[in-house]
Scaffold this motif. Structure first.
Motif, PDB file in Angstrom:
ATOM      1  N   SER A  21       0.909  -1.369  -0.160  1.00 33.23           N
ATOM      2  CA  SER A  21       0.008  -0.027  -0.084  1.00 33.23           C
ATOM      3  C   SER A  21       0.758   1.184  -0.209  1.00 33.23           C
ATOM      4  O   SER A  21       0.336   2.404  -0.179  1.00 33.23           O
ATOM      5  N   ASP A  22       2.031   0.982   0.294  1.00 33.51           N
ATOM      6  CA  ASP A  22       2.988   2.251  -0.094  1.00 33.51           C
ATOM      7  C   ASP A  22       2.795   2.866  -1.380  1.00 33.51           C
ATOM      8  O   ASP A  22       3.061   2.270  -2.302  1.00 33.51           O
ATOM      9  N   THR A  23       2.502   4.210  -1.258  1.00 31.16           N
ATOM     10  CA  THR A  23       2.331   4.908  -2.764  1.00 31.16           C
ATOM     11  C   THR A  23       3.662   5.134  -3.461  1.00 31.16           C
ATOM     12  O   THR A  23       4.647   5.440  -2.600  1.00 31.16           O
ATOM     13  N   LEU A  24       3.535   5.589  -4.748  1.00 33.24           N
ATOM     14  CA  LEU A  24       4.770   5.931  -5.434  1.00 33.24           C
ATOM     15  C   LEU A  24       5.219   6.997  -5.030  1.00 33.24           C
ATOM     16  O   LEU A  24       6.707   7.522  -4.924  1.00 33.24           O
ATOM     17  N   SER A  25       4.436   8.035  -4.403  1.00 31.39           N
ATOM     18  CA  SER A  25       5.076   9.301  -3.831  1.00 31.39           C
ATOM     19  C   SER A  25       5.729   9.341  -2.493  1.00 31.39           C
ATOM     20  O   SER A  25       6.703   9.896  -2.230  1.00 31.39           O
ATOM     21  N   ARG A  26       5.818   7.973  -2.039  1.00 33.09           N
ATOM     22  CA  ARG A  26       6.755   7.610  -0.671  1.00 33.09           C
ATOM     23  C   ARG A  26       7.780   7.033  -1.159  1.00 33.09           C
ATOM     24  O   ARG A  26       8.610   6.551  -0.434  1.00 33.09           O
ATOM     25  N   LYS A  27       8.094   6.792  -2.482  1.00 33.67           N
ATOM     26  CA  LYS A  27       9.189   5.757  -2.955  1.00 33.67           C
ATOM     27  C   LYS A  27      10.219   6.831  -3.553  1.00 33.67           C
ATOM     28  O   LYS A  27       9.929   7.424  -4.445  1.00 33.67           O
ATOM     29  N   LYS A  28      11.392   6.365  -3.444  1.00 35.97           N
ATOM     30  CA  LYS A  28      12.521   6.887  -4.397  1.00 35.97           C
ATOM     31  C   LYS A  28      13.496   5.899  -4.822  1.00 35.97           C
ATOM     32  O   LYS A  28      13.637   4.908  -4.476  1.00 35.97           O
ATOM     33  N   ILE A  29      13.643   5.934  -6.156  1.00 36.70           N
ATOM     34  CA  ILE A  29      14.306   5.044  -6.726  1.00 36.70           C
ATOM     35  C   ILE A  29      15.692   5.425  -7.344  1.00 36.70           C
ATOM     36  O   ILE A  29      16.139   6.439  -7.664  1.00 36.70           O
ATOM     37  N   TYR A  30      16.770   4.539  -6.627  1.00 37.95           N
ATOM     38  CA  TYR A  30      18.198   4.655  -6.881  1.00 37.95           C
ATOM     39  C   TYR A  30      18.434   4.638  -8.333  1.00 37.95           C
ATOM     40  O   TYR A  30      17.958   3.677  -9.001  1.00 37.95           O
ATOM     41  N   LYS A  31      19.182   5.347  -9.171  1.00 42.15           N
ATOM     42  CA  LYS A  31      19.382   5.273 -10.608  1.00 42.15           C
ATOM     43  C   LYS A  31      21.069   5.277 -10.744  1.00 42.15           C
ATOM     44  O   LYS A  31      21.904   5.757  -9.928  1.00 42.15           O
ATOM     45  N   LYS A  32      21.670   4.654 -11.626  1.00 43.62           N
ATOM     46  CA  LYS A  32      22.926   4.210 -12.061  1.00 43.62           C
ATOM     47  C   LYS A  32      23.491   5.558 -12.515  1.00 43.62           C
ATOM     48  O   LYS A  32      22.790   6.153 -13.307  1.00 43.62           O
ATOM     49  N   PHE A  33      24.950   5.829 -12.168  1.00 47.87           N
ATOM     50  CA  PHE A  33      25.367   6.871 -12.676  1.00 47.87           C
ATOM     51  C   PHE A  33      27.033   6.684 -12.812  1.00 47.87           C
ATOM     52  O   PHE A  33      27.536   5.681 -12.064  1.00 47.87           O
ATOM     53  N   ASP A  34      27.722   7.686 -13.624  1.00 45.48           N
ATOM     54  CA  ASP A  34      29.191   7.347 -13.732  1.00 45.48           C
ATOM     55  C   ASP A  34      29.950   8.080 -12.855  1.00 45.48           C
ATOM     56  O   ASP A  34      29.707   9.469 -12.455  1.00 45.48           O
ATOM     57  N   LEU A  35      30.928   7.624 -12.079  1.00 45.72           N
ATOM     58  CA  LEU A  35      31.777   8.174 -10.970  1.00 45.72           C
ATOM     59  C   LEU A  35      32.788   8.485 -11.693  1.00 45.72           C
ATOM     60  O   LEU A  35      33.414   8.043 -12.430  1.00 45.72           O
ATOM     61  N   GLU A  36      33.415   9.615 -11.303  1.00 43.86           N
ATOM     62  CA  GLU A  36      34.650  10.372 -11.635  1.00 43.86           C
ATOM     63  C   GLU A  36      35.720   9.276 -11.677  1.00 43.86           C
ATOM     64  O   GLU A  36      36.119   8.745 -10.442  1.00 43.86           O
ATOM     65  N   LYS A  37      36.595   8.978 -12.677  1.00 42.21           N
ATOM     66  CA  LYS A  37      37.677   8.184 -12.504  1.00 42.21           C
ATOM     67  C   LYS A  37      39.118   8.778 -12.009  1.00 42.21           C
ATOM     68  O   LYS A  37      39.138  10.069 -12.213  1.00 42.21           O
ATOM     69  N   ALA A  38      39.689   7.873 -11.274  1.00 43.63           N
ATOM     70  CA  ALA A  38      41.016   8.489 -10.889  1.00 43.63           C
ATOM     71  C   ALA A  38      42.230   7.904 -11.570  1.00 43.63           C
ATOM     72  O   ALA A  38      42.650   6.703 -10.638  1.00 43.63           O
ATOM     73  N   PRO A  39      42.706   8.129 -12.650  1.00 45.96           N
ATOM     74  CA  PRO A  39      43.728   7.498 -13.170  1.00 45.96           C
ATOM     75  C   PRO A  39      45.013   7.790 -12.696  1.00 45.96           C
ATOM     76  O   PRO A  39      45.270   8.892 -11.763  1.00 45.96           O
ATOM     77  N   ASP A  40      46.065   6.973 -12.699  1.00 47.99           N
ATOM     78  CA  ASP A  40      47.606   7.302 -12.220  1.00 47.99           C
ATOM     79  C   ASP A  40      47.510   6.977 -10.810  1.00 47.99           C
ATOM     80  O   ASP A  40      48.506   7.618 -10.161  1.00 47.99           O
ATOM     81  N   ILE A  41      46.606   6.286 -10.062  1.00 49.43           N
ATOM     82  CA  ILE A  41      46.760   6.063  -8.614  1.00 49.43           C
ATOM     83  C   ILE A  41      47.273   4.966  -8.438  1.00 49.43           C
ATOM     84  O   ILE A  41      47.328   3.820  -8.989  1.00 49.43           O
ATOM     85  N   LYS A  42      48.387   4.974  -7.414  1.00 49.92           N
ATOM     86  CA  LYS A  42      49.197   3.590  -6.966  1.00 49.92           C
ATOM     87  C   LYS A  42      48.954   3.420  -5.511  1.00 49.92           C
ATOM     88  O   LYS A  42      49.078   4.701  -5.012  1.00 49.92           O
ATOM     89  N   TYR A  43      49.109   2.200  -5.212  1.00 52.10           N
ATOM     90  CA  TYR A  43      48.932   1.744  -3.758  1.00 52.10           C
ATOM     91  C   TYR A  43      50.141   0.905  -3.652  1.00 52.10           C
ATOM     92  O   TYR A  43      49.843  -0.325  -4.242  1.00 52.10           O
ATOM     93  N   PRO A  44      50.899   0.700  -2.442  1.00 50.02           N
ATOM     94  CA  PRO A  44      51.796  -0.382  -2.531  1.00 50.02           C
ATOM     95  C   PRO A  44      51.188  -1.688  -2.414  1.00 50.02           C
ATOM     96  O   PRO A  44      50.302  -1.968  -1.502  1.00 50.02           O
ATOM     97  N   ASN A  45      51.912  -2.724  -3.042  1.00 53.83           N
ATOM     98  CA  ASN A  45      51.423  -4.145  -3.217  1.00 53.83           C
ATOM     99  C   ASN A  45      50.164  -4.186  -3.530  1.00 53.83           C
ATOM    100  O   ASN A  45      49.552  -5.420  -3.151  1.00 53.83           O
TER     101      ASN A  45
END
Length: 218
Positions: A21-45
């Protein structure tokens, strides 16, 4: 075994009962999105072969240790995992290893720019998908929500496959809980384990009530 996190969403600590009985107005839908990439990162081992990303003050690394550091204390804590570094490149979060899984690629979801983000990581091996490990990030704090132990089962009579359940998943925030629904004709529960069974997608959902992630029959 993945333990639940503390409360991630505002609201009463006693999670509300959820009903159709929960109405759509009380629901929120998560959407997929692109996160900023972090190139050239290194961590030991650490071999970052499943991606690196920036979110807030964190750098997220998806990969595995070149020389496993925990085998002397835990026979299961090895394989692909998530590391998070702060702005000083100091380690502030590390998940347990995913064992023999061959993939650990993340997908990112959010409600809006002010909501926590969810990270879904499919873990699979040569037998197919084994399910999705779920993290949340809020205010630069990472927590583990749990593991969705499901895969979509397909068979044409000659060949079978177990595919990523997140491809048919809807994530709803209802009050202060998260509900994971699945739009598939059938799926497998514990797909790569000894307790593998078939269940009907329409009859089940996962619920995260800020304490535990549970598979529930409708």
């Amino acid at each position: 075994v993945f333990t639940s996190s503390a409360s991630l969403f505002s609201g009463d600590k006693n999670s509300p009962a959820l009903s159709e009985s929960d109405t759509l107005s009380r629901k929120k839908i998560y959407k997929k999105f692109d996160l900023e990439k972090a190139p050239d990162i290194k961590y030991p081992n650490f071999e970052i072969d499943c991606g690196s990303y920036k979110y807030g003050n964190l750098t997220l690394l998806f990969g595995r240790y070149i020389i496993e550091p925990y085998l002397k204390t835990s026979e299961y804590n090895y394989g692909y995992r998530l590391l998070a570094l702060n702005q000083k490149n100091e380690l502030v979060f590390e998940s347990d290893g995913s064992g023999d899984g061959r993939t650990f690629y993340p997908d990112f979801y959010k409600l809006d720019n002010n909501s926590p983000i969810l990270i879904l990581v499919e873990i699979s091996d040569e037998g197919g998908s084994g399910g999705n490990l779920i993290f949340s990030i809020k205010n630069d704090t990472i927590k583990i929500i749990g593991f969705i132990n499901l895969a979509v089962f397909h068979s044409n009579g000659f060949e079978t496959s177990m595919d990523d359940i997140s491809e048919v998943m809807t994530i709803e925030q209802i009050k202060d809980s998260l509900r994971f629904e699945f739009n598939a004709n059938n799926k497998k529960h514990y797909p790569l384990g000894l307790n593998e069974i078939h269940i009907k997608a329409k009859d089940w959902y996962y619920l995260y009530d800020n304490k535990t992630l549970k598979l529930i029959k409708k």
